[in-house]
Design a protein around this motif. Structure first.
Motif, PDB file in Angstrom:
ATOM      1  N   ASN A   1     -19.121 -25.500  20.065  1.00 58.43           N
ATOM      2  CA  ASN A   1     -18.314 -24.272  19.964  1.00 58.43           C
ATOM      3  C   ASN A   1     -19.146 -23.188  19.290  1.00 58.43           C
ATOM      4  N   MET A   2     -20.243 -22.827  19.924  1.00 57.45           N
ATOM      5  CA  MET A   2     -21.252 -21.959  19.325  1.00 57.45           C
ATOM      6  C   MET A   2     -20.695 -20.593  18.937  1.00 57.45           C
TER       7      MET A   2
ATOM      8  N   LYS B   1     -18.576 -26.647   9.414  1.00 54.96           N
ATOM      9  CA  LYS B   1     -19.781 -27.343   8.953  1.00 54.96           C
ATOM     10  C   LYS B   1     -20.095 -28.621   9.725  1.00 54.96           C
ATOM     11  N   HIS B   2     -19.232 -29.030  10.662  1.00 51.92           N
ATOM     12  CA  HIS B   2     -19.486 -30.259  11.412  1.00 51.92           C
ATOM     13  C   HIS B   2     -20.489 -29.960  12.520  1.00 51.92           C
ATOM     14  N   VAL B   3     -21.681 -30.544  12.402  1.00 49.22           N
ATOM     15  CA  VAL B   3     -22.801 -30.161  13.271  1.00 49.22           C
ATOM     16  C   VAL B   3     -22.469 -30.260  14.764  1.00 49.22           C
ATOM     17  N   PRO B   4     -22.025 -31.398  15.301  1.00 43.77           N
ATOM     18  CA  PRO B   4     -21.760 -31.458  16.754  1.00 43.77           C
ATOM     19  C   PRO B   4     -20.648 -30.502  17.201  1.00 43.77           C
TER      20      PRO B   4
ATOM     21  N   MET C   1     -25.063 -24.876  13.525  1.00 38.22           N
ATOM     22  CA  MET C   1     -24.384 -24.811  12.233  1.00 38.22           C
ATOM     23  C   MET C   1     -25.350 -24.412  11.126  1.00 38.22           C
ATOM     24  N   GLY C   2     -26.489 -25.114  11.032  1.00 41.72           N
ATOM     25  CA  GLY C   2     -27.463 -24.787   9.991  1.00 41.72           C
ATOM     26  C   GLY C   2     -27.999 -23.377  10.136  1.00 41.72           C
ATOM     27  N   THR C   3     -28.196 -22.949  11.382  1.00 38.69           N
ATOM     28  CA  THR C   3     -28.720 -21.598  11.621  1.00 38.69           C
ATOM     29  C   THR C   3     -27.718 -20.545  11.170  1.00 38.69           C
TER      30      THR C   3
ATOM     31  N   SER D   1     -16.390 -36.054   1.705  1.00 44.27           N
ATOM     32  CA  SER D   1     -15.970 -34.817   2.357  1.00 44.27           C
ATOM     33  C   SER D   1     -15.524 -35.113   3.782  1.00 44.27           C
ATOM     34  N   SER D   2     -14.838 -34.140   4.380  1.00 41.04           N
ATOM     35  CA  SER D   2     -14.412 -34.321   5.766  1.00 41.04           C
ATOM     36  C   SER D   2     -15.660 -34.447   6.635  1.00 41.04           C
ATOM     37  N   GLY D   3     -15.696 -35.473   7.467  1.00 40.28           N
ATOM     38  CA  GLY D   3     -16.861 -35.703   8.313  1.00 40.28           C
ATOM     39  C   GLY D   3     -17.919 -36.577   7.677  1.00 40.28           C
ATOM     40  N   SER D   4     -17.725 -36.999   6.427  1.00 36.05           N
ATOM     41  CA  SER D   4     -18.697 -37.846   5.748  1.00 36.05           C
ATOM     42  C   SER D   4     -18.738 -39.223   6.395  1.00 36.05           C
TER      43      SER D   4
END
Length: 625
Positions: free
Chosen positions: A371-372, A363-366, A413-415, A448-451
């Motif tokens: 890592n697509m 879920k971490h966007v970058p 990630m969102g996609t 959360s992790s990454g918050s």
């Protein structure tokens, strides 16, 4: 230099012996108007006998076990009893020795002894506290109720803080003193902070709602003074945390969002006496789902997790939680990847799983942007494999944990999360599928992790700068426990294939949150207008795939649900035939690392993917250095 305990007791004995002598002399002087006694030998014997008897009684009452700095009214009660016995003993001695000592003189002795023996202890305690308080940090306690008074008493007996003033909006308490501490109204806080050299404000409002706490914190923010709070009432009642366990202000207090009490019927519907499985059980949402599920008393809980340590940690925590709440159930910690359908299906069949909460995802966007292929594999094909396993194992209920980033996504990630939603919606329409699928979509959760919240705290502790990507970036926020409760309740609503959206409240500007955290840490924001401030905010620019703001709905077509903070979205989806063809093409592209093809397929899918950049960000798609 600290005296040993035995030496302190000896000093107390000598002080009381002196007090008895002085009380006896004063009583004699008041009775005979400064005439010396005629028989000094008998009076000397009287004093020795009176002192030995009195000190023996004081020792028996435990007066010399009490630490003077902590002397209480209970100890003063022992002084009262001891002096009363000493006075009776004096009456008996003067009768036995046939001394001319009138009854009113004996009474005067008792009053003087009580004043000197009890008063000396109070004076010593006050002197000690005054000396120690000079070394303590001066604090203001916001809230003069029961919790505030207990906190003040605990701080007085401690070594760190000295409470100098209470603040309370109760007019009946204002302009009074509690424990010798004045009570002022909230409008006087700024003057008290300025004139009283107060170094910290402590919130003693464990039962106040978050909206009330938010108002108070906003009023304190301009003071640039560190604000801390005592634990919640539930933690103190349970004995988990003591009243003087001070904590930094929780970010949820700054949001001012009061949670809605969960509906017990909805919470239990797919959990009570059932076998429940949580994928990604060691993650932020997965672990909180497990905690909430435990409290609903399932028959068994299957923890599925790829990370060995995360699985160990949540398994250990849940077993302790069961012991603490007296819950008896089987917990099965299972390792594996959601992409391995055979592994997932074997576990579901072995334990006869009835309800699945699918929280496993990248879920971490970058990181997913860089890592697509793995993002697509885990989020899309992992969801598909887990859903097919659930169908084959005849799981009754399957709930996908989705995200607001799935709405009109600008990143991979969102996609992938939107595509995972479409996979489940298509499976729900496939023939001969008895498993009920639904998805729950919500925004960021605090902690959360990454918050950003723990990151900001760490940066503030290190002296800054606090990094924000953009001055106008906003995000929705919710606490992890509330999100988990709403996920469980939403999973019981609607029909198969339903997409539910949680009411996240108003979006929050990240830069405003950073400013509040700096100010409530007792620090000043460094700006061009205030170059001498403590910490600056640095804008780093939007990261690859990051949006300025997030949305929860693709369209405006929503249906209200039984819960006030849950809505059902009405959105288009693909047939299973079309979805299967897309998945086959996507699988082949991932297998051969065809990055441009993966990007093209994601653009063609009905996900609304509009990337913010015109190139692939996967690190392996770039020329090697």
């Amino acid at each position: 230099m600290q005296l040993p305990r035995s030496m302190k007791r000896l000093v107390s004995l000598l002080a009381d012996a002196t007090a008895i002598l002085v009380a006896l002399i004063v009583a004699h002087v008041l009775a005979y108007l400064y005439q010396p006694p005629s028989d000094l030998l008998r009076w000397a014997f009287l004093y020795v006998a009176l002192t030995i008897g009195s000190l023996a009684v004081f020792t028996k009452l435990g007066l010399y076990r009490a630490v003077v700095r902590y002397v209480s009214f209970r100890a003063l009660g022992s002084v009262l009893v001891g002096v009363f016995v000493s006075t009776l003993w004096l009456w008996a001695l003067r009768t036995m020795l046939q001394l001319d000592f009138p009854g009113h003189a004996v009474a005067n002795y008792g009053l003087m002894a009580l004043l000197m023996i009890g008063g000396s202890r109070l004076i010593m305690r006050e002197i000690y506290h005054r000396m120690v308080s000079r070394r303590k940090r001066r604090v203001l306690i916001y809230g003069a109720g029961s919790a505030g008074r207990q906190l003040a008493q605990a701080l007085m007996n401690g070594e760190q803080f000295h409470p100098v003033v209470f603040v309370d909006d109760d007019r009946t308490l204002q302009r009074t003193t509690i424990l010798g501490i004045p009570v002022i109204d909230p409008s006087q806080v700024e003057d008290a902070v300025t004139s009283g050299q107060i170094e910290r404000i402590l919130l003693a409002l464990p039962s106040a709602t978050r909206s009330v706490r938010k108002q108070i914190l906003e009023s304190l923010q301009p003071l640039n003074i560190r604000v801390q709070t005592i634990p919640g009432m539930a933690d103190m009642v349970n004995g988990d945390i003591s009243i003087d366990s001070l904590q930094d202000v929780n970010i949820e207090d700054l949001l001012g969002r009061d949670p809605v009490a969960p509906d017990t019927t909805l919470m239990q519907k797919h959990i009570r006496d059932k076998v429940v499985m949580v994928t990604g059980a060691g993650g932020s949402i997965g672990s909180e789902l497990c905690r909430q599920i435990i409290l609903q008393k399932p028959r068994a809980l299957v923890l599925f997790e790829l990370s060995e340590y995360s699985l160990y940690a949540i398994d250990r925590e849940l077993r302790q939680l069961c012991d603490r709440h007296g819950v008896s159930l089987d917990i099965f910690p299972m390792m594996g990847s959601v992409q391995n359908q055979a592994r997932v299906e074997g576990i579901m069949k072995a334990f006869k799983v009835q309800t699945v909460y699918h929280a496993a995802a990248y879920k971490h966007v970058p990181l997913v942007e860089f890592n697509m292929v793995e993002g697509v594999r885990n989020n899309v094909f992992g969801t598909w494999a887990t859903a097919e396993a659930a169908i084959n194992a005849r799981v009754q209920q399957f709930v996908l944990i989705s995200t607001d980033k799935a709405v009109r996504p600008t990143n991979v990630m969102g996609t992938t999360k939107r595509l995972a939603e479409l996979v489940l919606q298509s499976l729900a329409e496939r023939e001969n599928v008895s498993t009920r699928f639904c998805m729950v979509r919500f925004g960021n959760v605090l902690g959360s992790s990454g918050s950003v919240v723990p990151l900001f705290k760490q940066q503030i502790e290190l002296g800054g700068p606090v990094t924000v990507t953009h001055p106008d970036i906003t995000r929705y926020f919710m606490t992890i426990p509330e999100a988990a409760q709403l996920v469980i309740q939403a999973g019981t609503m609607g029909s198969t294939g339903s997409v539910f959206v949680l009411d996240m409240g108003e979006p929050v500007r990240i830069v405003d949150m950073a400013k509040k955290m700096i100010n409530l840490s007792g620090l000043e924001l460094r700006t061009r207008d205030n170059p001498d401030g403590d910490i600056e905010i640095s804008f780093t620019g939007l990261r690859p795939g990051e949006k300025l703001y997030e949305e929860l709905l693709i369209g405006d077509n929503v249906v209200p649900c039984a819960h006030p903070r849950i809505m059902q979205a009405q959105e288009d989806f693909m047939t299973w035939s079309a979805m299967h063809d897309l998945l086959q093409l996507l699988d082949n592209a991932c297998e051969h690392a065809l990055y441009d093809t993966i990007r093209k397929l994601l653009l063609q899918a009905p996900c609304g993917y509009t990337p913010s950049e015109d190139h692939v960000n996967d690190l392996l798609a770039r020329p090697l250095l």
